[in-house]
Design a protein around this motif. Structure first.
Motif, PDB file in Angstrom:
ATOM      1  N   MET A   8       0.834  -1.192   0.000  1.00  0.00           N
ATOM      2  CA  MET A   8       0.000   0.000   0.000  1.00  0.00           C
ATOM      3  C   MET A   8       0.872   1.246   0.000  1.00  0.00           C
ATOM      4  O   MET A   8       1.943   1.270   0.604  1.00  0.00           O
ATOM      5  CB  MET A   8      -0.892   0.045   1.259  1.00  0.00           C
ATOM      6  CG  MET A   8      -1.673  -1.210   1.562  1.00  0.00           C
ATOM      7  SD  MET A   8      -3.077  -1.449   0.480  1.00  0.00           S
ATOM      8  CE  MET A   8      -4.088  -0.019   0.868  1.00  0.00           C
ATOM      9  N   TYR A  54      -5.227   5.616   1.610  1.00  0.00           N
ATOM     10  CA  TYR A  54      -4.526   4.404   1.237  1.00  0.00           C
ATOM     11  C   TYR A  54      -4.742   4.090  -0.242  1.00  0.00           C
ATOM     12  O   TYR A  54      -5.846   4.202  -0.756  1.00  0.00           O
ATOM     13  CB  TYR A  54      -5.021   3.216   2.069  1.00  0.00           C
ATOM     14  CG  TYR A  54      -5.089   3.505   3.551  1.00  0.00           C
ATOM     15  CD1 TYR A  54      -4.007   4.055   4.230  1.00  0.00           C
ATOM     16  CD2 TYR A  54      -6.249   3.238   4.284  1.00  0.00           C
ATOM     17  CE1 TYR A  54      -4.065   4.325   5.585  1.00  0.00           C
ATOM     18  CE2 TYR A  54      -6.319   3.495   5.633  1.00  0.00           C
ATOM     19  CZ  TYR A  54      -5.226   4.050   6.285  1.00  0.00           C
ATOM     20  OH  TYR A  54      -5.293   4.329   7.624  1.00  0.00           O
ATOM     21  N   THR A 113      -3.851   0.931  -2.957  1.00  0.00           N
ATOM     22  CA  THR A 113      -3.312  -0.414  -3.152  1.00  0.00           C
ATOM     23  C   THR A 113      -2.374  -0.424  -4.347  1.00  0.00           C
ATOM     24  O   THR A 113      -2.758  -0.064  -5.460  1.00  0.00           O
ATOM     25  CB  THR A 113      -4.444  -1.429  -3.372  1.00  0.00           C
ATOM     26  OG1 THR A 113      -5.304  -1.441  -2.234  1.00  0.00           O
ATOM     27  CG2 THR A 113      -3.875  -2.830  -3.573  1.00  0.00           C
TER      28      THR A 113
END
Length: 343
Positions: free
Chosen positions: A147, A155, A157
């Motif tokens: 992340m 956040y 990914t």
């Protein structure tokens, strides 16, 4: 502000109390944990129904223990936080039910927390807390993710597992080697006596140009070697295969993490989750990052597994950042599957 955190997503019952002080990093006042390892060993893995029942027995005594250690009364709690997901549905419901019942009895607000966010932020409770932004390697149970973390609740990914996660690979390969539950730590201990170069095992997706992970092929390769060695395999061959398995998993985790750092241009790495306690992983990451001038941060070893401290911390940091609002709506639900970016 005092936040009580309750964790019950799988096979650990955890309760903790943290104090949020203005804009600073919350302080852990006390935590208590009960592991169900001994109970599940007879079955070779977690039995969800047994896990749920054990949470029912453990959480209230653990909460009382934490308050006693902290020297606080229940009436001093300002917010009750709990793991909303992901995890085992029945186990999550136990923790959510306890947290909401306690909050209702105290007339305090309640807040559901993402389990992986707890792991992600857990290094902030250590002696060397990180600073935003950073790359995070999350290696917890069935989750392996990279992340980009720009702040609490911010956040992105970068890559994730497309089949077996690193923790699952450790456990499944340990079972193939005849090791007990939990398999990951036992495989790592056996690997200390083996030669990692004795077997040529694959490093899936290592050179495919993405930051995704796949460990199902490694598990199949280990199964093939186990069948080739036969039922009367000597202890040295078992240790060598354990060492080769661990080396393959660690190499993938290290190289993908370094690629993520290079692609993002960030100079700080956070490693969190149960596999983050692996000695070889820490050694290789430390060496590789030191050569590149990258800072690496880990949770305290006691906080690598599931625990209430990380849940209370995540709730506190969410509230401090204005990324969440605790509620007095005590009608709860749980999310066994829940993407971290949607938290």
């Amino acid at each position: 502000m005092l936040i009580l955190g309750v964790e019950s997503s799988c096979d650990e019952s955890g309760v903790a109390l943290v104090e949020a002080r203005g804009e600073g990093v919350p302080r852990l006042l006390a935590h208590a944990l009960h592991s169900q390892i001994e109970m599940h060993q007879a079955y070779g893995g977690v039995v969800p129904e047994l896990a749920s029942r054990d949470h029912i027995r453990r959480l209230v005594p653990l909460a009382r223990e934490v308050l006693a250690r902290a020297g606080c009364a229940a009436s001093q709690i300002d917010v009750v936080a709990y793991t909303r997901g992901p995890g085992l549905a029945g186990a999550l419901l136990v923790g959510a039910g306890l947290a909401c019942a306690l909050a209702a009895a105290l007339d305090r607000p309640v807040l559901g927390v993402h389990h992986l966010e707890g792991h992600l932020l857990s290094p902030f409770l250590g002696a060397d807390p990180p600073e935003f932004p950073f790359v995070a390697l999350l290696v917890s149970g069935g989750h392996t993710q990279l992340m980009r973390v720009d702040g609490v609740g911010r956040y992105e990914t970068l890559g994730e597992t497309i089949d077996d996660a690193a923790g699952e690979a450790f456990d499944k390969c340990a079972k193939l080697l005849g090791l007990g539950y939990p398999g990951g730590p036992q495989l790592a201990r056996l690997a200390e006596f083996g030669d990692p170069d004795a077997f040529d095992l694959p490093r899936p997706l290592l050179h495919n140009g993405t930051l995704d992970f796949s460990f199902a092929g490694l598990k199949t390769a280990v199964l093939t070697q186990v069948k080739r060695l036969g039922p009367n395999v000597c202890e040295q061959d078992r240790a060598n295969l354990a060492a080769a398995t661990q080396a393959a998993i660690v190499e993938v985790l290290v190289k993908k993490s370094l690629t993520a750092l290079r692609q993002t241009g960030l100079r700080r790495l956070v490693v969190a989750g149960g596999v983050g306690a692996n000695k070889l992983l820490r050694e290789q990451l430390n060496r590789a990052c030191e050569r590149r001038g990258v800072r690496v941060h880990y949770p305290e070893l006691a906080l690598c597994t599931d625990n209430g401290a990380m849940i209370a911390l995540a709730a506190a940091m969410r509230l401090q950042a204005g990324q969440a609002q605790a509620s007095r709506d005590y009608a709860f639900d749980v999310w066994p599957r829940w993407a971290l970016e949607a938290a």
